[in-house]
Scaffold this active site. Structure first.
Site, PDB file in Angstrom:
ATOM      1  N   GLU A  96     108.669  19.809  29.262  1.00 63.86           N
ATOM      2  CA  GLU A  96     108.774  18.346  29.086  1.00 63.86           C
ATOM      3  C   GLU A  96     108.208  17.578  30.288  1.00 63.86           C
ATOM      4  OE1 GLU A  96     112.102  16.033  30.162  1.00 63.86           O
ATOM      5  OE2 GLU A  96     113.478  17.747  30.094  1.00 63.86           O
ATOM      6  N   LYS A 151     124.501  18.394  32.422  1.00 64.57           N
ATOM      7  CA  LYS A 151     125.245  17.939  33.602  1.00 64.57           C
ATOM      8  C   LYS A 151     126.595  17.377  33.189  1.00 64.57           C
ATOM      9  CE  LYS A 151     121.541  16.794  36.647  1.00 64.57           C
ATOM     10  NZ  LYS A 151     120.354  16.635  35.802  1.00 64.57           N
TER      11      LYS A 151
HETATM   12  N1  PSU Z   1     119.197  15.831  31.989  1.00 68.01           N
HETATM   13  C1  PSU Z   1     118.825  16.301  33.189  1.00 68.01           C
HETATM   14  N2  PSU Z   1     117.584  16.019  33.659  1.00 68.01           N
HETATM   15  C2  PSU Z   1     116.702  15.265  32.939  1.00 68.01           C
HETATM   16  C3  PSU Z   1     117.100  14.793  31.662  1.00 68.01           C
HETATM   17  C4  PSU Z   1     118.350  15.104  31.235  1.00 68.01           C
HETATM   18  O1  PSU Z   1     119.610  16.981  33.835  1.00 68.01           O
HETATM   19  O2  PSU Z   1     115.581  15.017  33.414  1.00 68.01           O
HETATM   20  C5  PSU Z   1     116.136  14.017  30.825  1.00 68.01           C
HETATM   21  C6  PSU Z   1     115.570  14.919  29.712  1.00 68.01           C
HETATM   22  O3  PSU Z   1     114.231  14.522  29.470  1.00 68.01           O
HETATM   23  C7  PSU Z   1     116.447  14.549  28.526  1.00 68.01           C
HETATM   24  C8  PSU Z   1     116.664  13.089  28.768  1.00 68.01           C
HETATM   25  O4  PSU Z   1     115.832  14.793  27.282  1.00 68.01           O
HETATM   26  O5  PSU Z   1     116.830  12.960  30.173  1.00 68.01           O
HETATM   27  C9  PSU Z   1     117.864  12.557  28.025  1.00 68.01           C
HETATM   28  O6  PSU Z   1     117.910  11.170  28.163  1.00 68.01           O
HETATM   29  P1  PSU Z   1     118.866  10.294  27.224  1.00 68.01           P
HETATM   30  O7  PSU Z   1     120.253  10.694  27.640  1.00 68.01           O
HETATM   31  O8  PSU Z   1     118.518   8.874  27.552  1.00 68.01           O
HETATM   32  O9  PSU Z   1     118.533  10.697  25.817  1.00 68.01           O
END
Ligand code: PSU
Ligand code: MN
Length: 304
Positions: free
Chosen positions: A26, A161
């Protein structure tokens, strides 16, 4: 899909056509997850880890309105340098960014979409999005979880996390039929720490067994993805007490500053990095490298 939207790098196209192992990666982690220049350096190291384990890396992003599977070093550099100025692109952002010919950093959800369109089955990242703490009132549930429910791509991560509500995240995945597989672990890892107190659905100890499960799921015609949870390398995990304190402080800061929506995850990541004096960044890098190697090993088994 109509042709013209998706561009595969030549090396990725050749590997997919020959049914050789490919691992999607990603780009939100590059533009929003880590600071420059560590983000670019890490993205290139992660690609190398995939190659060293016998697969072709396909870093995904939206570049000038094209869905791309496989980026040039210059494109990775651009995402890393512009960082937060690049829109974070999940499923709902794709029509706008593509029709306006803009750039976008893909989340787990949108990387799964691109991987699936490109014919790639395995995707490695750091952590997945999930159900946020307090979701009962905010309804903040990452689109990653719906993508896992519907799109047939396996995601290798170090869990999620504990900025998230891990219990609710696992409940949501159960409801939507997404298997959570622990690689050499019975416990769902909490990204920086190997343990979370929550179990996985099933433990598998070899890439071959994981590949067998994936093939079986998709041969049966069951829709959706699979989570492969790979705990951070022992020597790089962070102390759970230090981590929990940092997370509590970061969450309180976000609340005070009224940070919401798609800004919340990048905000918390940056705050935690400051609060742990950069140690969280080192752990983050090591666990992504480890996930990339495992993803490649599973892709190699899938190709057999
Ligand atoms: N969790 C992490 N590091 C990240 C992300 C999530 O520990 O970089 C990023 C990933 O790209 C994940 C996104 O798909 O954040 C999720 O964001 P949201 O909660 O806004 O969907
Ligand atoms: Mn969200």
């Amino acid at each position: 899909m109509k042709p013209g939207y998706l561009i595969l790098a030549p090396e990725v196209r050749a590997a997919v056509e020959d049914r050789r192992p490919v691992v999607a990666l990603e780009s939100t982690i590059i533009a929003h997850g880590m600071p420059f220049p560590k983000n670019v350096e890490t993205a290139l190291r992660v690609e190398k880890a995939v190659r060293d384990a016998g697969a072709v890396p396909a870093t995904c992003a939206i570049i000038a309105g094209k869905l791309k599977a496989g980026l040039s070093a210059a494109e990775i550099e651009l995402l890393g340098k512009e960082g937060p100025a690049i829109p974070k692109a999940s499923r709902r952002d794709l029509p706008y960014l593509v029709s306006q010919e803009k750039n976008g950093a893909t989340t787990v959800a949108s990387t799964m979409i691109i991987a699936h369109l490109a014919g790639i089955r395995i995707f490695a990242t750091g952590g997945i999005g999930g159900v946020h703490r307090g979701a009962a009132t905010t309804m903040d549930i990452s689109a990653d979880l719906q993508e896992l429910a519907h799109t047939p791509v396996a995601v290798v991560s170090a869990g999620a996390k504990s900025i998230l509500d891990l219990g609710l995240t696992l409940e949501y995945l159960e409801t939507f039929g997404v298997p959570v597989i622990g690689y050499q672990t019975d416990e769902f890892p909490a990204f920086y720490t190997r343990r979370s107190g929550f179990g996985v659905d099933y433990r598998l100890d070899s890439p071959a067994d994981i590949a067998k499960l994936l093939k079986t799921k998709w041969e049966m015609g069951l829709q959706g993805g699979v989570i492969i949870a790979n705990p951070a390398p022992e020597e790089h995990q962070l102390d759970p007490d230090v981590m929990n304190r940092a997370i509590e402080t970061a969450l309180a800061d976000a609340d005070r500053q009224g940070v919401k929506g798609k800004a919340i995850t990048p905000f918390l990541l940056a705050a935690i990095e400051k609060l742990t004096g950069g140690r969280s960044l080192e752990a983050n890098i090591e666990l992504v490298l480890s996930n990339a190697s495992l993803g490649a090993a599973v892709a190699v088994e899938m190709a057999h």
